[in-house]
Each structure stands twice: as C-alpha cells, then as structure tokens.
Design a protein around this motif. Structure first.
Motif, PDB file in Angstrom:
ATOM      1  N   GLY A 102       7.963 -10.920 -25.663  1.00 36.70           N
ATOM      2  CA  GLY A 102       8.142 -10.679 -27.089  1.00 36.70           C
ATOM      3  C   GLY A 102       8.020  -9.215 -27.450  1.00 36.70           C
ATOM      4  O   GLY A 102       8.608  -8.345 -26.795  1.00 36.70           O
ATOM      5  N   PRO A 109      10.150 -15.630 -31.571  1.00 35.22           N
ATOM      6  CA  PRO A 109       9.996 -15.099 -30.206  1.00 35.22           C
ATOM      7  C   PRO A 109       9.450 -13.674 -30.153  1.00 35.22           C
ATOM      8  O   PRO A 109       9.258 -13.117 -29.064  1.00 35.22           O
ATOM      9  CB  PRO A 109      11.435 -15.145 -29.652  1.00 35.22           C
ATOM     10  CG  PRO A 109      12.316 -15.138 -30.852  1.00 35.22           C
ATOM     11  CD  PRO A 109      11.557 -15.837 -31.953  1.00 35.22           C
ATOM     12  N   ASP A 125       7.686 -19.927 -25.771  1.00 37.12           N
ATOM     13  CA  ASP A 125       8.205 -19.697 -24.416  1.00 37.12           C
ATOM     14  C   ASP A 125       7.523 -18.529 -23.718  1.00 37.12           C
ATOM     15  O   ASP A 125       7.666 -18.365 -22.503  1.00 37.12           O
ATOM     16  CB  ASP A 125       9.716 -19.397 -24.470  1.00 37.12           C
ATOM     17  CG  ASP A 125      10.497 -20.635 -24.875  1.00 37.12           C
ATOM     18  OD1 ASP A 125       9.893 -21.719 -24.857  1.00 37.12           O
ATOM     19  OD2 ASP A 125      11.680 -20.495 -25.228  1.00 37.12           O
ATOM     20  N   GLY A 140       6.761 -16.043 -28.841  1.00 37.30           N
ATOM     21  CA  GLY A 140       6.900 -17.443 -29.214  1.00 37.30           C
ATOM     22  C   GLY A 140       6.356 -18.358 -28.122  1.00 37.30           C
ATOM     23  O   GLY A 140       5.811 -17.886 -27.113  1.00 37.30           O
TER      24      GLY A 140
END
Ligand SMILES: Nc1ncnc2c1ncn2[C@@H]1O[C@H](COP(=O)(O)OP(=O)(O)OP(=O)(O)O)[C@@H](O)[C@H]1O
Ligand SMILES: C=C(C)CCOP(=O)(O)O
Length: 259
Positions: free
Chosen positions: A255, A188, A243, A241
């Motif tokens: 991130g 992430p 997401d 990541g």
C-alpha cells in the motif's frame, strides 16, 4: 529511541480499520469474513514468528461511529450524557469482544485494554491525549496481544469526546518505541485523484487535495485525519487493504508508506 521506561522496542502496532471489519453503512453489522481473514493473518504471523510483539487497535466502523454520530459526539465535541457515553462505549466493547474471541479461537493470546477506563484529554478537546501505557506495555512483555479500540475519552471542559484508533496507534507507537505501524483499511492504500495507490507520502501538503473524510458515517476524520496522524509519527507507517495484511506482517511495505 524513546526514553520512556515502558518502551519495548520491537513491537508492531496494527490498526484493523472499522471499515474493514464491519459493514460501515449498516449499524452494528460485522464484516465477519474480513475479520476472520485478518485474524488468520495475525495468527499466522505470530506462529511463523515474523512478529514477536503485537498490539492490535480496532476502529469503530458501524458500531462506534453510528452511535457517536447519533449523539453529536466527535473527537472535538463531547457529551455529558452518561447514557450517550454508554451507548458509544457499549457498542465498542461489543465489537471488541467479537474481535477478541475471533483472535482467541485462533490461539492468539488477545486481551482487552479499554481506553475510556484509562485515558483522558486533560487540557480539553484541543489538547494532547494522555494514554497511560503501563498496562499495555506490561501485557506485551508478558506475551499477550493487547487489543485496544476507538472509544470515548474523558475530556476537560467537554465531558466525553471520541478517541479514534488512529490517535491511539500514534500514542502507542511513540510510547512503546514501536518498530512499525500498519493501518489495514478497506482501501488498498491512499489513492490519488485517478484512484491509483500513492506508494509513499512524506508531506501532508503534497496529498491534501486528494484526501477526504470517509464515505460512511465517521466522526473522526477518515483518510485525511489518518494521514495527518501518521505523518507525525516516528516509526514508518503503512496504509493498506485486506490483501496487504500478510505482507505487512512479514515486514514488507504494501500500500502506501508514510514516513
Ligand atoms: N485519497 C484517499 N484514498 C483512500 N481513501 C480515501 C481517500 N480520501 C478519502 N478516503 C476514504 O477514507 C476511507 C478510509 O478511512 P476510514 O476512517 O473510513 O477507515 P477505517 O480506519 O478503516 O475506519 P474506522 O474509522 O471506522 O476505523 C475510505 O473508505 C475512503 O472512503
Ligand atoms: C467512534 C468511535 C467511538 C471510535 C472511532 O475510532 P476510529 O474508527 O478508529 O476513528
């Protein structure tokens, strides 16, 4: 501002990490679900107009790294064996074809640019990468989404070495005078010793202790090499990541931001 005549100014350069779109521990195995989700996010951003000009670069994952490692080839050690070059390049163009077709299925005008055909390290493996930019810049100007990838690269006194997607995004962002750079990977963000995402990095020394290579077979240096490359870059870069991809393409900073 770049004084390069090919600079297009408002481009976004996005790397889809090989660890995101493949199962990095299983040779030549795609992570089809992650790739599909990433392509959905890209198609959505182009439809919504949150990104006007986009260059995509993808990494090697279990395609390029596996073959490069088998032949002892890395970003610094080359080969003069044409069969080895074809195995590495062939695996990468196979992966590239899949990425292109997943994007095209969603209406993204994606076309390939293969680094082995155009780039070189004319001063040897320690020297700078020469990546002629005219084809990518002109494709962008004509409304295409150029899709490059980590690849083999002709290298003086070494034969063919590996050029990583991380090197390519730095070169592309600089030469195109890109607005933003994103690296979408399997983590992430850049993680500290406790596994928490570090929100911002502005010096290598400050994070050197927590930066490692990759957990998987990787000939180009993993996260440490990524952060080093991105710190050398003018426009802001983000490492995030799966997401975080939609948010990055909307102009946010998911991130870790690297300035
Ligand atoms: N401090 C850290 N924070 C996050 N990841 C780290 C860190 N140190 C090492 N890593 C490793 O870096 C990996 C991400 O780098 P890697 O080069 O494998 O990603 P990628 O760009 O997605 O893949 P590829 O190189 O195949 O394109 C993570 O999976 C993790 O194993
Ligand atoms: C191993 C090869 C051929 C490509 C490496 O590119 P990266 O995965 O972006 O480091």
């Amino acid at each position: 501002m770049s004084d390069d005549p090919d600079a297009v100014g408002d481009a976004v350069v996005l790397k889809l990490g090989g660890s995101l779109i493949t199962e990095k521990d299983r040779p030549e195995t795609l992570d089809g679900e992650s790739l599909a989700a990433a392509c959905d996010a890209i198609a959505g951003a182009l439809d919504e107009g949150t990104v006007a000009r986009l260059v995509v670069v993808h990494g090697g994952g279990s395609f390029g790294h596996h073959h490069a490692s088998e032949h002892g080839v890395s970003t610094t050690t080359g080969t003069r064996d044409a069969d080895a070059v074809m195995e590495i390049h062939g695996a990468m163009t196979t992966l590239n074809r899949v990425v292109l077709s997943r994007l095209q299925e969603r209406g993204v005008p994606a076309v390939p640019v293969h680094p082995l055909s155009v780039s070189a390290r004319p001063e040897g493996s320690d020297g700078d990468l020469d990546l002629p930019i005219a084809s990518t810049a002109t494709l962008l100007g004509e409304g295409f989404v150029p899709v490059l990838h980590g690849d083999g690269v002709a290298t003086a006194d070494a034969g063919v070495t590996v050029v990583s997607g991380d090197e390519l995004i730095v070169e592309l962002a600089t030469r195109l005078d890109a607005r933003r750079v994103g690296v979408c990977s399997t983590v992430p963000g850049v993680l500290d010793a406790d596994g928490t995402v570090i929100p911002a990095i502005d010096s290598f020394e400050a994070v050197a202790d927590v930066l490692g290579g990759s957990e998987s077979t990787d000939v180009s240096g993993g996260m440490a090499a990524k952060v080093r490359e991105l710190l050398a870059l003018d426009p802001p870069a983000s490492v995030f990541g799966a997401d975080g991809l939609v948010s990055f393409l909307r102009g946010e900073d998911p991130g870790t931001r690297i300035d």
